[in-house]
Design a protein around this motif. Structure first.
Motif, PDB file in Angstrom:
ATOM      1  N   ILE A 146       0.838  -1.199   0.000  1.00 57.55           N
ATOM      2  CA  ILE A 146       0.000   0.000   0.000  1.00 57.55           C
ATOM      3  C   ILE A 146       0.873   1.249   0.000  1.00 57.55           C
ATOM      4  CG2 ILE A 146      -1.867   1.205   1.180  1.00 57.55           C
ATOM      5  CD1 ILE A 146      -2.541  -1.622   0.045  1.00 57.55           C
ATOM      6  N   TYR A 147       1.856   1.288   0.903  1.00 54.22           N
ATOM      7  CA  TYR A 147       2.750   2.450   0.985  1.00 54.22           C
ATOM      8  C   TYR A 147       3.558   2.599  -0.307  1.00 54.22           C
ATOM      9  CZ  TYR A 147       1.511   2.069   5.904  1.00 54.22           C
ATOM     10  OH  TYR A 147       0.807   1.978   7.071  1.00 54.22           O
ATOM     11  N   TYR A 148       3.968   1.470  -0.885  1.00 50.93           N
ATOM     12  CA  TYR A 148       4.703   1.496  -2.150  1.00 50.93           C
ATOM     13  C   TYR A 148       3.871   2.158  -3.244  1.00 50.93           C
ATOM     14  CZ  TYR A 148       6.321  -0.270  -6.656  1.00 50.93           C
ATOM     15  OH  TYR A 148       6.714  -0.372  -7.969  1.00 50.93           O
ATOM     16  N   ASN A 149       2.597   1.735  -3.364  1.00 44.71           N
ATOM     17  CA  ASN A 149       1.738   2.292  -4.411  1.00 44.71           C
ATOM     18  C   ASN A 149       1.369   3.743  -4.145  1.00 44.71           C
ATOM     19  OD1 ASN A 149       0.874   0.204  -6.587  1.00 44.71           O
ATOM     20  ND2 ASN A 149       0.882  -0.941  -4.667  1.00 44.71           N
ATOM     21  N   ILE A 150       1.235   4.102  -2.878  1.00 41.77           N
ATOM     22  CA  ILE A 150       1.031   5.514  -2.536  1.00 41.77           C
ATOM     23  C   ILE A 150       2.243   6.323  -3.021  1.00 41.77           C
ATOM     24  CG2 ILE A 150       0.956   7.147  -0.608  1.00 41.77           C
ATOM     25  CD1 ILE A 150      -0.822   5.113   0.871  1.00 41.77           C
ATOM     26  N   GLY A 151       3.437   5.758  -2.811  1.00 45.58           N
ATOM     27  CA  GLY A 151       4.658   6.400  -3.286  1.00 45.58           C
ATOM     28  C   GLY A 151       4.663   6.579  -4.796  1.00 45.58           C
ATOM     29  N   VAL A 152       4.226   5.528  -5.524  1.00 40.74           N
ATOM     30  CA  VAL A 152       4.187   5.599  -6.992  1.00 40.74           C
ATOM     31  C   VAL A 152       3.255   6.719  -7.447  1.00 40.74           C
ATOM     32  CG1 VAL A 152       3.463   4.375  -9.080  1.00 40.74           C
ATOM     33  CG2 VAL A 152       4.803   3.175  -7.342  1.00 40.74           C
ATOM     34  N   ASN A 153       2.041   6.773  -6.842  1.00 37.53           N
ATOM     35  CA  ASN A 153       1.071   7.798  -7.239  1.00 37.53           C
ATOM     36  C   ASN A 153       1.543   9.198  -6.878  1.00 37.53           C
ATOM     37  OD1 ASN A 153      -1.257   5.334  -6.522  1.00 37.53           O
ATOM     38  ND2 ASN A 153      -1.279   6.360  -8.487  1.00 37.53           N
ATOM     39  N   LEU A 154       2.143   9.337  -5.704  1.00 36.76           N
ATOM     40  CA  LEU A 154       2.662  10.650  -5.293  1.00 36.76           C
ATOM     41  C   LEU A 154       3.780  11.111  -6.221  1.00 36.76           C
ATOM     42  CD1 LEU A 154       2.685  10.161  -1.408  1.00 36.76           C
ATOM     43  CD2 LEU A 154       1.300  11.823  -2.667  1.00 36.76           C
ATOM     44  N   MET A 155       4.618  10.171  -6.637  1.00 34.27           N
ATOM     45  CA  MET A 155       5.714  10.515  -7.550  1.00 34.27           C
ATOM     46  C   MET A 155       5.145  10.972  -8.897  1.00 34.27           C
ATOM     47  SD  MET A 155       9.040  10.633  -7.234  1.00 34.27           S
ATOM     48  CE  MET A 155       9.604   9.416  -6.041  1.00 34.27           C
ATOM     49  N   ASP A 156       4.075  10.283  -9.364  1.00 29.99           N
ATOM     50  CA  ASP A 156       3.443  10.687 -10.629  1.00 29.99           C
ATOM     51  C   ASP A 156       2.802  12.063 -10.523  1.00 29.99           C
ATOM     52  OD1 ASP A 156       4.204   8.354 -11.850  1.00 29.99           O
ATOM     53  OD2 ASP A 156       2.295   7.326 -11.521  1.00 29.99           O
ATOM     54  N   LEU A 157       2.365  12.424  -9.315  1.00 30.71           N
ATOM     55  CA  LEU A 157       1.747  13.731  -9.086  1.00 30.71           C
ATOM     56  C   LEU A 157       2.784  14.818  -8.833  1.00 30.71           C
ATOM     57  CD1 LEU A 157      -1.237  12.570  -6.831  1.00 30.71           C
ATOM     58  CD2 LEU A 157      -1.449  13.620  -9.098  1.00 30.71           C
ATOM     59  N   GLY A 158       4.069  14.425  -8.847  1.00 32.76           N
ATOM     60  CA  GLY A 158       5.143  15.390  -8.633  1.00 32.76           C
ATOM     61  C   GLY A 158       5.418  15.710  -7.179  1.00 32.76           C
ATOM     62  N   PRO A 209      11.104  -4.890   5.461  1.00 28.06           N
ATOM     63  CA  PRO A 209      12.394  -4.660   4.782  1.00 28.06           C
ATOM     64  C   PRO A 209      12.625  -5.570   3.582  1.00 28.06           C
ATOM     65  CG  PRO A 209      12.679  -4.755   7.165  1.00 28.06           C
ATOM     66  CD  PRO A 209      11.286  -5.210   6.889  1.00 28.06           C
ATOM     67  N   SER A 210      11.886  -6.679   3.504  1.00 33.34           N
ATOM     68  CA  SER A 210      12.077  -7.600   2.377  1.00 33.34           C
ATOM     69  C   SER A 210      11.267  -7.191   1.138  1.00 33.34           C
ATOM     70  CB  SER A 210      11.681  -9.026   2.785  1.00 33.34           C
ATOM     71  OG  SER A 210      10.286  -9.123   3.027  1.00 33.34           O
ATOM     72  N   TYR A 211      10.437  -6.142   1.272  1.00 30.87           N
ATOM     73  CA  TYR A 211       9.663  -5.685   0.105  1.00 30.87           C
ATOM     74  C   TYR A 211      10.574  -4.805  -0.751  1.00 30.87           C
ATOM     75  CZ  TYR A 211       5.599  -4.334  -2.628  1.00 30.87           C
ATOM     76  OH  TYR A 211       4.710  -4.160  -3.657  1.00 30.87           O
ATOM     77  N   TRP A 212      11.224  -5.419  -1.730  1.00 31.62           N
ATOM     78  CA  TRP A 212      12.331  -4.815  -2.450  1.00 31.62           C
ATOM     79  C   TRP A 212      11.911  -3.710  -3.426  1.00 31.62           C
ATOM     80  CZ3 TRP A 212      12.201  -5.201  -7.746  1.00 31.62           C
ATOM     81  CH2 TRP A 212      11.341  -6.165  -8.275  1.00 31.62           C
ATOM     82  N   LYS A 213      10.648  -3.710  -3.858  1.00 31.79           N
ATOM     83  CA  LYS A 213      10.229  -2.750  -4.887  1.00 31.79           C
ATOM     84  C   LYS A 213      10.383  -1.304  -4.423  1.00 31.79           C
ATOM     85  CE  LYS A 213       7.027  -5.777  -7.349  1.00 31.79           C
ATOM     86  NZ  LYS A 213       5.633  -5.961  -7.825  1.00 31.79           N
ATOM     87  N   ALA A 214      10.070  -1.053  -3.142  1.00 30.64           N
ATOM     88  CA  ALA A 214      10.200   0.310  -2.612  1.00 30.64           C
ATOM     89  C   ALA A 214      11.666   0.739  -2.599  1.00 30.64           C
ATOM     90  CB  ALA A 214       9.609   0.384  -1.207  1.00 30.64           C
ATOM     91  N   ALA A 215      12.560  -0.163  -2.171  1.00 31.35           N
ATOM     92  CA  ALA A 215      13.996   0.150  -2.152  1.00 31.35           C
ATOM     93  C   ALA A 215      14.509   0.386  -3.570  1.00 31.35           C
ATOM     94  CB  ALA A 215      14.770  -0.983  -1.476  1.00 31.35           C
ATOM     95  N   TYR A 216      14.022  -0.397  -4.527  1.00 33.72           N
ATOM     96  CA  TYR A 216      14.453  -0.239  -5.919  1.00 33.72           C
ATOM     97  C   TYR A 216      14.046   1.130  -6.459  1.00 33.72           C
ATOM     98  CZ  TYR A 216      14.978  -1.019 -10.912  1.00 33.72           C
ATOM     99  OH  TYR A 216      15.347  -0.902 -12.219  1.00 33.72           O
ATOM    100  N   ASN A 217      12.790   1.506  -6.213  1.00 30.93           N
ATOM    101  CA  ASN A 217      12.337   2.812  -6.698  1.00 30.93           C
ATOM    102  C   ASN A 217      13.108   3.967  -6.061  1.00 30.93           C
ATOM    103  OD1 ASN A 217      10.514   1.454  -8.254  1.00 30.93           O
ATOM    104  ND2 ASN A 217       8.723   2.601  -7.582  1.00 30.93           N
ATOM    105  N   LEU A 218      13.459   3.820  -4.787  1.00 28.41           N
ATOM    106  CA  LEU A 218      14.266   4.847  -4.129  1.00 28.41           C
ATOM    107  C   LEU A 218      15.659   4.924  -4.755  1.00 28.41           C
ATOM    108  CD1 LEU A 218      13.347   4.537  -0.339  1.00 28.41           C
ATOM    109  CD2 LEU A 218      13.029   6.539  -1.805  1.00 28.41           C
ATOM    110  N   GLY A 219      16.232   3.756  -5.063  1.00 26.39           N
ATOM    111  CA  GLY A 219      17.542   3.731  -5.719  1.00 26.39           C
ATOM    112  C   GLY A 219      17.515   4.452  -7.052  1.00 26.39           C
ATOM    113  N   VAL A 220      16.475   4.172  -7.866  1.00 30.85           N
ATOM    114  CA  VAL A 220      16.334   4.819  -9.176  1.00 30.85           C
ATOM    115  C   VAL A 220      16.097   6.321  -9.008  1.00 30.85           C
ATOM    116  CG1 VAL A 220      14.895   4.940 -11.257  1.00 30.85           C
ATOM    117  CG2 VAL A 220      15.526   2.711 -10.298  1.00 30.85           C
ATOM    118  N   TYR A 221      15.300   6.679  -8.000  1.00 27.91           N
ATOM    119  CA  TYR A 221      15.015   8.110  -7.744  1.00 27.91           C
ATOM    120  C   TYR A 221      16.306   8.867  -7.413  1.00 27.91           C
ATOM    121  CZ  TYR A 221      13.575  12.217  -5.043  1.00 27.91           C
ATOM    122  OH  TYR A 221      13.432  13.484  -4.557  1.00 27.91           O
ATOM    123  N   TYR A 222      17.125   8.300  -6.539  1.00 31.89           N
ATOM    124  CA  TYR A 222      18.369   8.987  -6.151  1.00 31.89           C
ATOM    125  C   TYR A 222      19.370   9.033  -7.303  1.00 31.89           C
ATOM    126  CZ  TYR A 222      16.875   9.344  -1.300  1.00 31.89           C
ATOM    127  OH  TYR A 222      16.209   9.684  -0.161  1.00 31.89           O
TER     128      TYR A 222
END
Length: 468
Positions: free
Chosen positions: A351-363, A380-393
């Motif tokens: 849920i938090y991951y997808n909230i992050g995706v939508n917020l990022m799309d909204l700028g 901590p094992s939910y890797w998708k959030a860490a991956y998106n943060l890596g790409v963002y940075y």
């Protein structure tokens, strides 16, 4: 009246009154048992359930007056069958009472009777007493395989898994044909994530006559947990072959095909499953996910609405609906749904991951980073959030922060080529050429068609050479 009372007090000794009271109490207890054994109406006994621990398959009605002689329980084989009948009629306390009276007789072995008493306690959810009875049964006869099996079953229900494993193994030593013991050992190994051992136990259970579709389903699960897709698919197919109506196997097989990109196969299996159970909301949900993958969003929403009619309490329906709105570009609408889900399921990292995706799309980048960080904190094992943060940075040209998150991803998903590639970019931007070469090389080893990885590998070799 007063003279009669005085007569009783004067001429009947006190011990006579005490004896009378004891007799009355005994008479009441015997009469209660007799009323049970000889009811006015015939008691209908249900058919035996075919279970591992059923002991005596002879069922008789509880109407025979020969059971009692001189107001006492007459201990013979017929009485033992009466107890069996009481057990099958789910009158567990009466069965326990009769079996207890038979413990010191030669009607049946003491161990077998204690085993039956344990089963009665287990059926009536008195697990602690059941465990004591099964323990006593194994002490009375250490070769009683059924008692060892039932002891393992009870210990497992009480959360004593280590002891349960030992009891199941003792049962198998005494009777190698204990298919249920093998199967339960497989389930315990599956819970402990020892997948090869779990498969061994499930295959042993198959050899000794356990239900084939259930064993193959669990074998498929072990392969799926190891990410062995092809072997998992084969095992699920075997499960379905032995039981075409196994919906869980069809659902998981459809999920696997969707994961590896075989969308038409996934759709075909889901359609076959929905013919078997047209009112199963999970099947409508599965079809919706397939149509989302195919970008057929209107059809997906239609199926989600059908599933919602069948079970409006499924949180996953709201999750997939929000996903559809996000794909449509309706990020605010999707975000609101995700926030509502978060209130219902605050421990779900997706849920938090997808909230992050939508917020990022909204700028709203700051809020998005916070949502991703919360997803990692929850799991901590939910890797998708860490991956998106890596790409963002990386995009923000902060390669040190990117390296940290991408390294976390690779620890969890070592075969993710994109993670190795992006880690290579982070190392390249920090001029850590040897590390960058390793990362690009691993990305290419995992995906030989990765053009960007090949290009950046050559670029790194050139820069490393210039640096020398």
């Amino acid at each position: 009246m007063k003279n009669w009372t005085r007569y009783l007090l004067d001429y009947i000794p006190p011990f006579g009154i005490l004896a009378f009271l004891l007799f009355a109490s005994l008479f009441t207890r015997v009469r209660t048992l007799r009323n049970y054994l000889f009811p006015d109406e015939h008691v209908t006994i249900p058919a035996l359930i075919n279970e591992e621990y059923s002991a005596n398959e002879d069922i008789i009605p509880i109407t025979n007056p020969a059971v009692l002689k001189n107001d006492t329980i007459f201990c013979d084989d017929h009485t033992f069958k009466i107890a069996q009948s009481a057990f099958q009629a789910q009158h567990y306390d009466y069965a326990i009472r009769i079996w207890t009276a038979l413990l010191d007789t030669t009607i049946c072995s003491r161990s077998a009777i204690l085993n039956n008493i344990g089963i009665a306690y287990l059926r009536s959810t008195r697990t602690r007493k059941a465990m004591k009875a099964f323990l006593s049964a194994t002490i009375a006869d250490s070769n009683n395989a059924r008692a060892w099996y039932n002891l393992g079953l009870t210990q497992s229900k009480m959360g004593r898994e280590k002891q349960s494993v030992e009891s199941y193994q003792f049962a198998i030593e005494r009777n190698p044909g204990q298919s249920n013991a093998y199967f339960n050992l497989g389930i315990l190994s599956l819970k402990k994530k020892n997948y090869p051992l779990a498969r061994t136990y499930f295959k042993n259970a198959l050899e000794w006559g356990a239900e084939k579709h259930i064993c193959w389903y669990n074998i498929a699960l072990t392969y799926q947990r190891e990410n062995s897709i092809e072997k998992s698919v084969q095992a699920y197919r075997k499960c379905i072959r032995f039981n075409p109506a196994h919906i869980s196997a069809r659902l998981r097989l459809s999920e696997l095909f969707l994961k590896i990109g075989q969308i038409d196969s996934s759709l075909h299996i889901a359609h076959d499953a929905i013919k078997i159970e047209p009112n199963n909301p999970q099947l409508h949900l599965r079809l919706a996910k397939i149509h989302i993958k195919k970008k057929e969003l209107d059809k997906a929403l239609e199926l989600l609405n059908e599933a919602d009619k069948l079970n409006p309490d499924l949180i996953e329906l709201s999750y997939q609906r929000a996903k559809v709105y996000g794909l449509r570009g309706e990020d605010k609408r999707a975000l609101q749904i995700f926030k509502n889900i978060m209130m219902q399921d605050p421990s779900n990292p997706r849920i938090y991951y997808n909230i992050g995706v939508n917020l990022m799309d909204l700028g709203m980048e700051g809020e998005a980073v916070d949502a991703y960080a919360r997803s990692i904190k929850v799991d901590p094992s939910y890797w998708k959030a860490a991956y998106n943060l890596g790409v963002y940075y990386l995009r923000k040209n902060l390669p040190g922060e990117a390296q940290s998150f991408l390294s976390q991803v690779i620890e969890i998903m070592p075969k993710r080529a994109q993670a190795h590639y992006n880690l290579g970019l982070a190392n390249l931007r920090q001029k850590k050429y040897s590390n960058a070469l390793k990362s690009f090389g691993r990305a290419l080893a995992l995906d030989t068609t990765y053009v960007e990885a090949r290009y950046n590998l050559a670029l790194t070799l050139m820069k490393d050479g210039q640096n020398d």
